[in-house]
Design a protein around this motif. Structure first.
Motif, PDB file in Angstrom:
ATOM      1  N   LEU A  60       0.141   5.599   0.569  1.00  0.00           N
ATOM      2  CA  LEU A  60      -0.824   6.658   0.854  1.00  0.00           C
ATOM      3  C   LEU A  60      -0.267   7.968   0.323  1.00  0.00           C
ATOM      4  O   LEU A  60       0.874   8.321   0.605  1.00  0.00           O
ATOM      5  CB  LEU A  60      -1.062   6.777   2.363  1.00  0.00           C
ATOM      6  CG  LEU A  60      -1.622   5.558   3.074  1.00  0.00           C
ATOM      7  CD1 LEU A  60      -1.716   5.824   4.579  1.00  0.00           C
ATOM      8  CD2 LEU A  60      -2.985   5.202   2.528  1.00  0.00           C
ATOM      9  N   GLY A  68      -6.089   0.172  11.236  1.00  0.00           N
ATOM     10  CA  GLY A  68      -7.426  -0.139  10.725  1.00  0.00           C
ATOM     11  C   GLY A  68      -7.456  -1.439   9.938  1.00  0.00           C
ATOM     12  O   GLY A  68      -8.387  -2.244  10.071  1.00  0.00           O
ATOM     13  N   ILE A  69      -6.427  -1.666   9.134  1.00  0.00           N
ATOM     14  CA  ILE A  69      -6.354  -2.925   8.377  1.00  0.00           C
ATOM     15  C   ILE A  69      -6.252  -4.106   9.341  1.00  0.00           C
ATOM     16  O   ILE A  69      -6.979  -5.094   9.207  1.00  0.00           O
ATOM     17  CB  ILE A  69      -5.158  -2.907   7.402  1.00  0.00           C
ATOM     18  CG1 ILE A  69      -5.439  -1.922   6.268  1.00  0.00           C
ATOM     19  CG2 ILE A  69      -4.882  -4.309   6.847  1.00  0.00           C
ATOM     20  CD1 ILE A  69      -4.266  -1.705   5.347  1.00  0.00           C
ATOM     21  N   GLU A  99      -0.775   9.106  10.005  1.00  0.00           N
ATOM     22  CA  GLU A  99      -1.752   8.606   9.039  1.00  0.00           C
ATOM     23  C   GLU A  99      -1.462   7.163   8.657  1.00  0.00           C
ATOM     24  O   GLU A  99      -2.361   6.325   8.598  1.00  0.00           O
ATOM     25  CB  GLU A  99      -1.775   9.470   7.772  1.00  0.00           C
ATOM     26  CG  GLU A  99      -2.326  10.855   7.971  1.00  0.00           C
ATOM     27  CD  GLU A  99      -1.249  11.876   8.282  1.00  0.00           C
ATOM     28  OE1 GLU A  99      -0.136  11.494   8.737  1.00  0.00           O
ATOM     29  OE2 GLU A  99      -1.509  13.069   8.089  1.00  0.00           O
ATOM     30  N   ALA A 100      -0.198   6.849   8.407  1.00  0.00           N
ATOM     31  CA  ALA A 100       0.171   5.477   8.040  1.00  0.00           C
ATOM     32  C   ALA A 100      -0.063   4.519   9.204  1.00  0.00           C
ATOM     33  O   ALA A 100      -0.558   3.405   9.003  1.00  0.00           O
ATOM     34  CB  ALA A 100       1.634   5.420   7.597  1.00  0.00           C
ATOM     35  N   SER A 101       0.241   4.944  10.408  1.00  0.00           N
ATOM     36  CA  SER A 101       0.011   4.087  11.581  1.00  0.00           C
ATOM     37  C   SER A 101      -1.467   3.792  11.775  1.00  0.00           C
ATOM     38  O   SER A 101      -1.858   2.655  12.038  1.00  0.00           O
ATOM     39  CB  SER A 101       0.568   4.754  12.833  1.00  0.00           C
ATOM     40  OG  SER A 101       1.959   4.856  12.769  1.00  0.00           O
ATOM     41  N   TYR A 102      -2.304   4.818  11.650  1.00  0.00           N
ATOM     42  CA  TYR A 102      -3.747   4.609  11.794  1.00  0.00           C
ATOM     43  C   TYR A 102      -4.292   3.733  10.666  1.00  0.00           C
ATOM     44  O   TYR A 102      -5.155   2.886  10.877  1.00  0.00           O
ATOM     45  CB  TYR A 102      -4.491   5.940  11.834  1.00  0.00           C
ATOM     46  CG  TYR A 102      -4.218   6.737  13.080  1.00  0.00           C
ATOM     47  CD1 TYR A 102      -4.313   6.155  14.339  1.00  0.00           C
ATOM     48  CD2 TYR A 102      -3.860   8.067  13.008  1.00  0.00           C
ATOM     49  CE1 TYR A 102      -4.054   6.889  15.492  1.00  0.00           C
ATOM     50  CE2 TYR A 102      -3.601   8.814  14.153  1.00  0.00           C
ATOM     51  CZ  TYR A 102      -3.702   8.212  15.390  1.00  0.00           C
ATOM     52  OH  TYR A 102      -3.452   8.937  16.523  1.00  0.00           O
ATOM     53  N   PHE A 103      -3.783   3.945   9.453  1.00  0.00           N
ATOM     54  CA  PHE A 103      -4.199   3.137   8.306  1.00  0.00           C
ATOM     55  C   PHE A 103      -3.885   1.659   8.560  1.00  0.00           C
ATOM     56  O   PHE A 103      -4.745   0.793   8.401  1.00  0.00           O
ATOM     57  CB  PHE A 103      -3.484   3.642   7.050  1.00  0.00           C
ATOM     58  CG  PHE A 103      -3.786   2.858   5.809  1.00  0.00           C
ATOM     59  CD1 PHE A 103      -4.972   3.050   5.128  1.00  0.00           C
ATOM     60  CD2 PHE A 103      -2.875   1.939   5.320  1.00  0.00           C
ATOM     61  CE1 PHE A 103      -5.250   2.329   3.970  1.00  0.00           C
ATOM     62  CE2 PHE A 103      -3.138   1.222   4.175  1.00  0.00           C
ATOM     63  CZ  PHE A 103      -4.335   1.415   3.493  1.00  0.00           C
ATOM     64  N   LEU A 104      -2.654   1.371   8.958  1.00  0.00           N
ATOM     65  CA  LEU A 104      -2.270  -0.018   9.244  1.00  0.00           C
ATOM     66  C   LEU A 104      -3.059  -0.591  10.412  1.00  0.00           C
ATOM     67  O   LEU A 104      -3.475  -1.756  10.394  1.00  0.00           O
ATOM     68  CB  LEU A 104      -0.773  -0.098   9.539  1.00  0.00           C
ATOM     69  CG  LEU A 104       0.146   0.150   8.356  1.00  0.00           C
ATOM     70  CD1 LEU A 104       1.595   0.234   8.819  1.00  0.00           C
ATOM     71  CD2 LEU A 104      -0.031  -0.914   7.304  1.00  0.00           C
ATOM     72  N   PHE A 124       0.835  -1.190   0.000  1.00  0.00           N
ATOM     73  CA  PHE A 124       0.000   0.000   0.000  1.00  0.00           C
ATOM     74  C   PHE A 124       0.874   1.245   0.000  1.00  0.00           C
ATOM     75  O   PHE A 124       1.956   1.253   0.577  1.00  0.00           O
ATOM     76  CB  PHE A 124      -0.876   0.056   1.265  1.00  0.00           C
ATOM     77  CG  PHE A 124      -1.909  -1.013   1.341  1.00  0.00           C
ATOM     78  CD1 PHE A 124      -3.127  -0.861   0.697  1.00  0.00           C
ATOM     79  CD2 PHE A 124      -1.673  -2.165   2.076  1.00  0.00           C
ATOM     80  CE1 PHE A 124      -4.094  -1.839   0.778  1.00  0.00           C
ATOM     81  CE2 PHE A 124      -2.637  -3.150   2.165  1.00  0.00           C
ATOM     82  CZ  PHE A 124      -3.854  -2.989   1.513  1.00  0.00           C
ATOM     83  N   CYS A 178       3.449   8.342   3.979  1.00  0.00           N
ATOM     84  CA  CYS A 178       3.717   7.215   4.888  1.00  0.00           C
ATOM     85  C   CYS A 178       4.992   7.403   5.713  1.00  0.00           C
ATOM     86  O   CYS A 178       5.066   6.947   6.838  1.00  0.00           O
ATOM     87  CB  CYS A 178       3.834   5.913   4.101  1.00  0.00           C
ATOM     88  SG  CYS A 178       2.276   5.333   3.441  1.00  0.00           S
ATOM     89  N   ARG A 209      -1.126  12.213  -0.558  1.00  0.00           N
ATOM     90  CA  ARG A 209      -1.950  13.413  -0.418  1.00  0.00           C
ATOM     91  C   ARG A 209      -1.286  14.493  -1.269  1.00  0.00           C
ATOM     92  O   ARG A 209      -0.091  14.764  -1.107  1.00  0.00           O
ATOM     93  CB  ARG A 209      -2.050  13.859   1.028  1.00  0.00           C
ATOM     94  CG  ARG A 209      -2.942  15.100   1.197  1.00  0.00           C
ATOM     95  CD  ARG A 209      -3.056  15.593   2.622  1.00  0.00           C
ATOM     96  NE  ARG A 209      -3.669  14.562   3.453  1.00  0.00           N
ATOM     97  CZ  ARG A 209      -3.130  14.110   4.595  1.00  0.00           C
ATOM     98  NH1 ARG A 209      -1.974  14.587   5.024  1.00  0.00           N
ATOM     99  NH2 ARG A 209      -3.734  13.186   5.300  1.00  0.00           N
TER     100      ARG A 209
END
Length: 102
Positions: A68, A95-96, A88-93, A66, A76, A70
C-alpha cells in the motif's frame, strides 16, 4: 513437472495489470512451444476428456503479495506497534479476510 515462483517488479495502476498479463501469456506461449502446459490457478485441474475437470489433491496453492502506497511512500509498516502494521494495513488485511472465500 515442477513449481516456479515468478516475481515482477512492483508497479502502480495499469502497469501492474499489464505486467501480470504479459507474464501469464508469456508462460502460456512458452509452455505451448515445448508441448507442455502451465496453470496460474490456485488449484491445478486436469481433464480426462470432455468437459468435466478433476482437482489435483496434492497441490500447493498460491499466494499474493500486496503493498500500500500513499504519495510514493509505503504505508504498511509502523515499527512502533507490536504488529508492525499501520492502521491502514490492518484494515486492508481485515477487509481481505472478511470478503475472501476459503
Amino acid at each position: 513437472s515442477g513449481q516456479y515462483e515468478i516475481t515482477a517488479v512492483p508497479e502502480f495502476n495499469i502497469k501492474s495489470v499489464d505486467n501480470a498479463y504479459w507474464i501469464r501469456n508469456g508462460m502460456r506461449e512458452m509452455a505451448e512451444q515445448y508441448k507442455d502446459w502451465q496453470c496460474t490457478f490456485v488449484t491445478h485441474l486436469y481433464s480426462e476428456g470432455g468437459d468435466d475437470f478433476n482437482v489435483v489433491e496434492d497441490d500447493s496453492g498460491a499466494h499474493f503479495n500486496f503493498s500500500l502506497y500513499r504519495d510514493g511512500k509505503n504505508i504498511c509498516y509502523d515499527g512502533s506497534k507490536d504488529s508492525k502494521l499501520t492502521d491502514e494495513a490492518s484494515y486492508f488485511l481485515g477487509g481481505i479476510l472478511e470478503h475472501c472465500r476459503g
